[in-house]
Design a protein around this motif. Sequence first.
Motif, PDB file in Angstrom:
ATOM      1  N   LYS A 178       0.837  -1.196   0.000  1.00 49.31           N
ATOM      2  CA  LYS A 178       0.000   0.000   0.000  1.00 49.31           C
ATOM      3  C   LYS A 178       0.877   1.253   0.000  1.00 49.31           C
ATOM      4  CE  LYS A 178      -4.140  -1.956   2.128  1.00 49.31           C
ATOM      5  NZ  LYS A 178      -5.168  -1.797   3.184  1.00 49.31           N
ATOM      6  N   PRO A 179       0.393   2.343  -0.602  1.00 47.17           N
ATOM      7  CA  PRO A 179       1.189   3.578  -0.677  1.00 47.17           C
ATOM      8  C   PRO A 179       1.353   4.230   0.691  1.00 47.17           C
ATOM      9  CG  PRO A 179      -1.028   3.969  -1.498  1.00 47.17           C
ATOM     10  CD  PRO A 179      -0.914   2.498  -1.279  1.00 47.17           C
ATOM     11  N   LEU A 180       2.427   4.983   0.839  1.00 43.17           N
ATOM     12  CA  LEU A 180       2.703   5.664   2.103  1.00 43.17           C
ATOM     13  C   LEU A 180       1.961   6.994   2.117  1.00 43.17           C
ATOM     14  CD1 LEU A 180       6.496   4.938   2.672  1.00 43.17           C
ATOM     15  CD2 LEU A 180       4.494   3.575   3.280  1.00 43.17           C
ATOM     16  N   ILE A 181       0.822   7.015   2.798  1.00 42.66           N
ATOM     17  CA  ILE A 181      -0.068   8.173   2.854  1.00 42.66           C
ATOM     18  C   ILE A 181      -0.359   8.517   4.312  1.00 42.66           C
ATOM     19  CG2 ILE A 181      -2.390   9.020   2.318  1.00 42.66           C
ATOM     20  CD1 ILE A 181      -2.377   7.237  -0.143  1.00 42.66           C
ATOM     21  N   PHE A 182      -0.407   9.802   4.616  1.00 41.99           N
ATOM     22  CA  PHE A 182      -0.774  10.251   5.958  1.00 41.99           C
ATOM     23  C   PHE A 182      -1.340  11.661   5.865  1.00 41.99           C
ATOM     24  CE2 PHE A 182       3.362  11.961   5.219  1.00 41.99           C
ATOM     25  CZ  PHE A 182       3.535  13.064   6.040  1.00 41.99           C
ATOM     26  N   LYS A 239      -4.115  14.704   7.995  1.00 38.88           N
ATOM     27  CA  LYS A 239      -5.482  14.777   8.498  1.00 38.88           C
ATOM     28  C   LYS A 239      -6.499  14.418   7.433  1.00 38.88           C
ATOM     29  CE  LYS A 239      -4.572  18.191  12.124  1.00 38.88           C
ATOM     30  NZ  LYS A 239      -4.869  19.559  12.649  1.00 38.88           N
ATOM     31  N   GLU A 240      -6.224  14.823   6.205  1.00 37.53           N
ATOM     32  CA  GLU A 240      -7.130  14.525   5.094  1.00 37.53           C
ATOM     33  C   GLU A 240      -6.535  13.457   4.184  1.00 37.53           C
ATOM     34  OE1 GLU A 240     -10.043  15.885   5.083  1.00 37.53           O
ATOM     35  OE2 GLU A 240      -9.598  17.214   6.792  1.00 37.53           O
ATOM     36  N   GLU A 241      -5.507  12.776   4.690  1.00 38.48           N
ATOM     37  CA  GLU A 241      -4.774  11.785   3.893  1.00 38.48           C
ATOM     38  C   GLU A 241      -4.327  12.380   2.568  1.00 38.48           C
ATOM     39  OE1 GLU A 241      -6.961   8.155   3.572  1.00 38.48           O
ATOM     40  OE2 GLU A 241      -6.490   7.595   5.640  1.00 38.48           O
ATOM     41  N   GLU A 242      -3.884  13.634   2.664  1.00 41.72           N
ATOM     42  CA  GLU A 242      -3.462  14.359   1.473  1.00 41.72           C
ATOM     43  C   GLU A 242      -1.959  14.301   1.243  1.00 41.72           C
ATOM     44  OE1 GLU A 242      -2.736  17.244   4.818  1.00 41.72           O
ATOM     45  OE2 GLU A 242      -4.061  15.563   4.368  1.00 41.72           O
ATOM     46  N   LYS A 243      -1.227  13.829   2.236  1.00 36.49           N
ATOM     47  CA  LYS A 243       0.227  13.793   2.135  1.00 36.49           C
ATOM     48  C   LYS A 243       0.704  12.395   1.773  1.00 36.49           C
ATOM     49  CE  LYS A 243       0.896  17.466   5.551  1.00 36.49           C
ATOM     50  NZ  LYS A 243       1.521  17.833   6.847  1.00 36.49           N
ATOM     51  N   GLY A 244       1.782  12.366   1.035  1.00 35.46           N
ATOM     52  CA  GLY A 244       2.376  11.091   0.662  1.00 35.46           C
ATOM     53  C   GLY A 244       3.880  11.204   0.648  1.00 35.46           C
ATOM     54  N   ILE A 245       4.534  10.065   0.529  1.00 33.91           N
ATOM     55  CA  ILE A 245       5.994  10.032   0.494  1.00 33.91           C
ATOM     56  C   ILE A 245       6.445   9.458  -0.837  1.00 33.91           C
ATOM     57  CG2 ILE A 245       8.058   9.028   1.555  1.00 33.91           C
ATOM     58  CD1 ILE A 245       6.513   9.021   4.205  1.00 33.91           C
ATOM     59  N   ILE A 246       7.361  10.161  -1.459  1.00 29.82           N
ATOM     60  CA  ILE A 246       7.968   9.688  -2.696  1.00 29.82           C
ATOM     61  C   ILE A 246       9.451   9.508  -2.457  1.00 29.82           C
ATOM     62  CG2 ILE A 246       6.245  10.816  -4.169  1.00 29.82           C
ATOM     63  CD1 ILE A 246       8.393  12.961  -4.760  1.00 29.82           C
ATOM     64  N   LEU A 247      10.084   8.774  -3.375  1.00 28.15           N
ATOM     65  CA  LEU A 247      11.529   8.608  -3.300  1.00 28.15           C
ATOM     66  C   LEU A 247      12.185   9.488  -4.346  1.00 28.15           C
ATOM     67  CD1 LEU A 247      12.133   4.768  -2.735  1.00 28.15           C
ATOM     68  CD2 LEU A 247      12.533   6.643  -1.134  1.00 28.15           C
ATOM     69  N   TYR A 280       0.405  15.191  -2.430  1.00 25.89           N
ATOM     70  CA  TYR A 280       0.258  14.598  -3.763  1.00 25.89           C
ATOM     71  C   TYR A 280      -1.043  15.016  -4.438  1.00 25.89           C
ATOM     72  CZ  TYR A 280      -2.953  10.944  -2.042  1.00 25.89           C
ATOM     73  OH  TYR A 280      -4.021  10.267  -1.523  1.00 25.89           O
ATOM     74  N   LYS A 281      -2.052  15.376  -3.660  1.00 29.79           N
ATOM     75  CA  LYS A 281      -3.310  15.805  -4.266  1.00 29.79           C
ATOM     76  C   LYS A 281      -3.161  17.176  -4.907  1.00 29.79           C
ATOM     77  CE  LYS A 281      -6.324  13.043  -1.277  1.00 29.79           C
ATOM     78  NZ  LYS A 281      -7.436  13.042  -0.291  1.00 29.79           N
ATOM     79  N   GLU A 282      -2.455  18.090  -4.225  1.00 29.29           N
ATOM     80  CA  GLU A 282      -2.226  19.416  -4.797  1.00 29.29           C
ATOM     81  C   GLU A 282      -1.346  19.350  -6.040  1.00 29.29           C
ATOM     82  OE1 GLU A 282      -0.611  22.018  -1.894  1.00 29.29           O
ATOM     83  OE2 GLU A 282      -2.515  22.307  -0.803  1.00 29.29           O
ATOM     84  N   GLU A 283      -0.459  18.381  -6.074  1.00 33.01           N
ATOM     85  CA  GLU A 283       0.453  18.252  -7.211  1.00 33.01           C
ATOM     86  C   GLU A 283      -0.142  17.422  -8.338  1.00 33.01           C
ATOM     87  OE1 GLU A 283       4.499  17.423  -6.398  1.00 33.01           O
ATOM     88  OE2 GLU A 283       4.527  18.485  -4.484  1.00 33.01           O
ATOM     89  N   GLY A 284      -1.394  17.010  -8.161  1.00 33.76           N
ATOM     90  CA  GLY A 284      -2.077  16.287  -9.227  1.00 33.76           C
ATOM     91  C   GLY A 284      -1.578  14.877  -9.441  1.00 33.76           C
ATOM     92  N   LEU A 285      -1.016  14.276  -8.404  1.00 29.61           N
ATOM     93  CA  LEU A 285      -0.499  12.912  -8.509  1.00 29.61           C
ATOM     94  C   LEU A 285      -1.509  11.925  -7.938  1.00 29.61           C
ATOM     95  CD1 LEU A 285       3.186  13.539  -7.352  1.00 29.61           C
ATOM     96  CD2 LEU A 285       2.312  13.429  -9.696  1.00 29.61           C
ATOM     97  N   SER A 286      -1.341  10.663  -8.265  1.00 28.66           N
ATOM     98  CA  SER A 286      -2.208   9.615  -7.733  1.00 28.66           C
ATOM     99  C   SER A 286      -1.445   8.806  -6.689  1.00 28.66           C
ATOM    100  CB  SER A 286      -2.674   8.686  -8.860  1.00 28.66           C
ATOM    101  OG  SER A 286      -1.596   7.871  -9.313  1.00 28.66           O
ATOM    102  N   GLU A 287      -2.151   7.931  -6.020  1.00 33.24           N
ATOM    103  CA  GLU A 287      -1.513   7.086  -5.014  1.00 33.24           C
ATOM    104  C   GLU A 287      -0.433   6.206  -5.627  1.00 33.24           C
ATOM    105  OE1 GLU A 287      -4.503   4.857  -3.033  1.00 33.24           O
ATOM    106  OE2 GLU A 287      -5.437   6.601  -2.078  1.00 33.24           O
TER     107      GLU A 287
END
Length: 339
Positions: free
Chosen positions: A230-234, A236-244, A254-261
């Motif tokens: 599963k993707p690394l998401i956290f 309050k609105e599960e709007e943040k993610g971790i990329i490498l 990732y939502k503001e940047e128009g990316l998907s999980e």
Amino acid sequence: MTTQLTAKDFASDQDVKWCPGCGDYSILKQMQSVLPGLDIPKEKIVFISGIGCSSRFPYYMNTYGMHSIHGRAPSIATGTKIANPDLHIWVITGDGDSLSIGGNHLIHTLRRNVDLNILMFNNEIYGLTKGQYSPTSQQGLKTKSSPMGALDYPFNPVSVALGADGSFVARSMDRDPMHLRKMMERAASHKGTTFLEVYQNCPIFNDGIFEEFTDKKLRSETAIYVEHDKPLIFGKEEEKGIILDGLTPRVINYKEEGLSENDLMIHDEKDLNKASIISRFFDVPAHEGLPRAFGVIYAKERATYEDLLMAQINEAKETSEADLDLLLSGKDYWEIKTN
């Protein structure tokens, strides 16, 4: 017909004596709740502890148990498992017990992969001996043994376990009982040495040290629950993610940047490289802003020490002739004759 056991069946008649508000109470309750579901007879369950507040655990479990010596619980548990491979063994230890005097015993148990479960209570302090800094205490922490602030750089227990080639490494916390129970169940089902670090509050000598991760109001921004595939998401609105970014983890919205999980880092608990990166979310300021990871960080099956040992013993029995005189004298000896 076998009687179904309950949590009460695993509670001993001893008065539980920890300080009011200690996180150990929660860990004990979850363990007593988990064991009935494992469908293992009580007489085959053993708790072995070292020295420290956590090490009172065997007294409170209505199973077999041993309150052993400082730092040596993993080695005593290893001998117990080899003598009776059918036993289901839990090692109960603390950060001071297992990472200081017991560090050598811990890492070699992990690399050998004996089929037992190590439950490490981490409160970043020596509690039983009244508040000295421990191997996991944060730099600058003022204690009775470091009145001007601890100078030592702290151990990251998860990274230590990974570095010792542990086959199962996970982290949970005392204030999330459902998650803790799930991690205990996962550990119990893994064949090999399991290492489960539990963030445990010491209200007397190090109160609130994990508050930023355990407080429900803060947890969504500071903690991330990792799950396999599963993707690394956290957030309050599960709007943040971790990329490498190469090998460096980076937090994005990732939502503001128009990316998907699917564009985010996907957790693979069988990938040691990814597990090592996730374990290092611990480091600040090297990865400032990254959440602390909780869950199964690494899990991969490999042969257990006792299985390899039993196979070796059986092979020796089949290929060797028993000769007691030869065993005692060995192949290289001298005979001295006198007149």
